[in-house]
Design a protein around this motif. Sequence first.
Motif, PDB file in Angstrom:
ATOM      1  N   GLY A 341      13.459 -42.166 -56.561  1.00  0.00           N
ATOM      2  CA  GLY A 341      14.114 -42.192 -57.859  1.00  0.00           C
ATOM      3  C   GLY A 341      15.470 -42.872 -57.844  1.00  0.00           C
ATOM      4  N   THR A 342      15.979 -43.202 -56.643  1.00  0.00           N
ATOM      5  CA  THR A 342      17.271 -43.894 -56.577  1.00  0.00           C
ATOM      6  C   THR A 342      17.135 -45.329 -57.060  1.00  0.00           C
ATOM      7  OG1 THR A 342      17.891 -42.536 -54.661  1.00  0.00           O
ATOM      8  CG2 THR A 342      19.225 -44.494 -55.095  1.00  0.00           C
ATOM      9  N   LEU A 343      16.166 -46.048 -56.506  1.00  0.00           N
ATOM     10  CA  LEU A 343      15.884 -47.427 -56.920  1.00  0.00           C
ATOM     11  C   LEU A 343      14.430 -47.517 -57.367  1.00  0.00           C
ATOM     12  CD1 LEU A 343      17.556 -49.552 -54.069  1.00  0.00           C
ATOM     13  CD2 LEU A 343      18.507 -48.975 -56.316  1.00  0.00           C
ATOM     14  N   PRO A 344      14.150 -48.231 -58.454  1.00  0.00           N
ATOM     15  CA  PRO A 344      12.765 -48.340 -58.936  1.00  0.00           C
ATOM     16  C   PRO A 344      11.870 -49.016 -57.900  1.00  0.00           C
ATOM     17  CG  PRO A 344      14.216 -49.896 -60.079  1.00  0.00           C
ATOM     18  CD  PRO A 344      15.098 -48.983 -59.302  1.00  0.00           C
ATOM     19  N   ILE A 406      24.600 -44.060 -50.830  1.00  0.00           N
ATOM     20  CA  ILE A 406      24.141 -43.906 -52.208  1.00  0.00           C
ATOM     21  C   ILE A 406      25.364 -43.945 -53.119  1.00  0.00           C
ATOM     22  CG2 ILE A 406      22.908 -42.430 -53.841  1.00  0.00           C
ATOM     23  CD1 ILE A 406      21.162 -43.592 -51.604  1.00  0.00           C
ATOM     24  N   GLY A 407      25.281 -44.711 -54.217  1.00  0.00           N
ATOM     25  CA  GLY A 407      26.394 -44.837 -55.143  1.00  0.00           C
ATOM     26  C   GLY A 407      26.718 -43.530 -55.848  1.00  0.00           C
ATOM     27  N   SER A 412      22.145 -45.982 -57.525  1.00  0.00           N
ATOM     28  CA  SER A 412      22.538 -47.263 -56.954  1.00  0.00           C
ATOM     29  C   SER A 412      22.753 -47.108 -55.464  1.00  0.00           C
ATOM     30  CB  SER A 412      23.810 -47.794 -57.629  1.00  0.00           C
ATOM     31  OG  SER A 412      24.891 -46.897 -57.434  1.00  0.00           O
ATOM     32  N   LEU A 413      22.833 -48.249 -54.801  1.00  0.00           N
ATOM     33  CA  LEU A 413      23.056 -48.300 -53.368  1.00  0.00           C
ATOM     34  C   LEU A 413      24.261 -49.195 -53.121  1.00  0.00           C
ATOM     35  CD1 LEU A 413      21.455 -47.222 -50.873  1.00  0.00           C
ATOM     36  CD2 LEU A 413      20.297 -49.438 -50.820  1.00  0.00           C
TER      37      LEU A 413
END
Length: 429
Positions: A341-344, A406-407, A412-413
């Motif tokens: 769920g962090t990045l699609p 993790i942002g 985001s990263l």
Amino acid sequence: MEFMAKATALVGGTVALMRRMGSPKHQAMGSAPEIPEAKSQGIMTLKMPVAHGWAHGHVPTCAPGLKVNAFASGLDHPRWIEVLPNGDVLVAESKEQPSAPRTLMDHAAQATMRRVKAIGISANRVTLWRDADGDGAAEMREVFVEGQNQPFGMALIGEKFYLGNTDGIVVFDYKSGDTSLTGPGRKLVDFKPGGHWTRSLITSPDGTKIYAGVGSLSNIGDQGMEVEEGRAAIWELDVEAETARIFASGLRNAVGTAWEPSTGALWTVVNERDGLGDETPPDYLTTVVDGGFYGWPYCYWGDTVDDRVPQDPELVARAIKPDYALGGHTASLGLCWMPEGTLPGFGDGMVIGQHGSWNRSKLSGYKLIFVPFANGAPSGPPRDILSGFLSEDEKLAYGRPVGVAIGPDGKSLLMADDVGDVIWRVTGA
């Protein structure tokens, strides 16, 4: 020095070209890698692109469905990232400081490192970046702490901020929202400086321990094992008692560390030894267990003996085989757990910043990659998140990936690029 750099580039390029003709066709990757038989190189392969940086409008290449922007720029060799609970982003700016070269190979290696700005005068500071308006780019920069000794790893527990300098761990008082630290800090642990100089830090989930990566001084104990005492290890600091011990050893250069949440296991990425070939042995991602021994310098990938080293059969018999190979000399440094769920398009797994090789005939690494996980373990081949850090002819480095986090938004990263002097931010497109 300029003459040495040019001579190194010429000789190194010739040796690399000759060795490239017989280099392995595939990288040693995954849980069951094919690792070529060791070939002692004699003259070590030296091949390094020239640091170039990013021209205006030129950015790394994203995986489909992602986009990238500069969260912060104009840094001085940013290496490591720590995101504070209030959303402030801390960046350690530091680099290797040259020691007196002992051999011709030392001279050549230092000249090679200077080509990509990996060695020189260190900024020795941590800067704080704040994105108050939430547009994905920091508009505020403050010097959080300076005058340090090659700072790298950072950790916050309550109102105590811990900093991993190359010569030990220092603690400072901190309150949420502070934009700078006051006072000299108090040293808790002494480490031997130099060599593999980075000192990563990570807190235990319950906040009672801090784990620190301390790399070896040399490639394979070249100066004897006495000077390696306390090195090539991950240390554990008891925060309350302020006592420290070696947690795991035989790890040539363990840098990034991360917790896998379903099992609670500690994982690390390790830079393996040089001088045995392009893919031998591979860098790796592995769990770290209390009291575990992982082979350095006597053996690699379990009990494969390195016959350049005076042997210790008992330690070889104890050596733990790593979990997952990351390819030879990729210089896998940055590591963080990225939940689904962090990045699609990406599930649970580990994100790894691969700084890139300097001693193999065909360059490797120079990517930000993702290793998928299932049931607490790697579950498939790696995927690129960011690439395009090298020119096609391998002569220029636009950037080199290092620390990852993790942002603050959880969607985001963030990745430190110590050649581009940028913190990149990756999100869904």
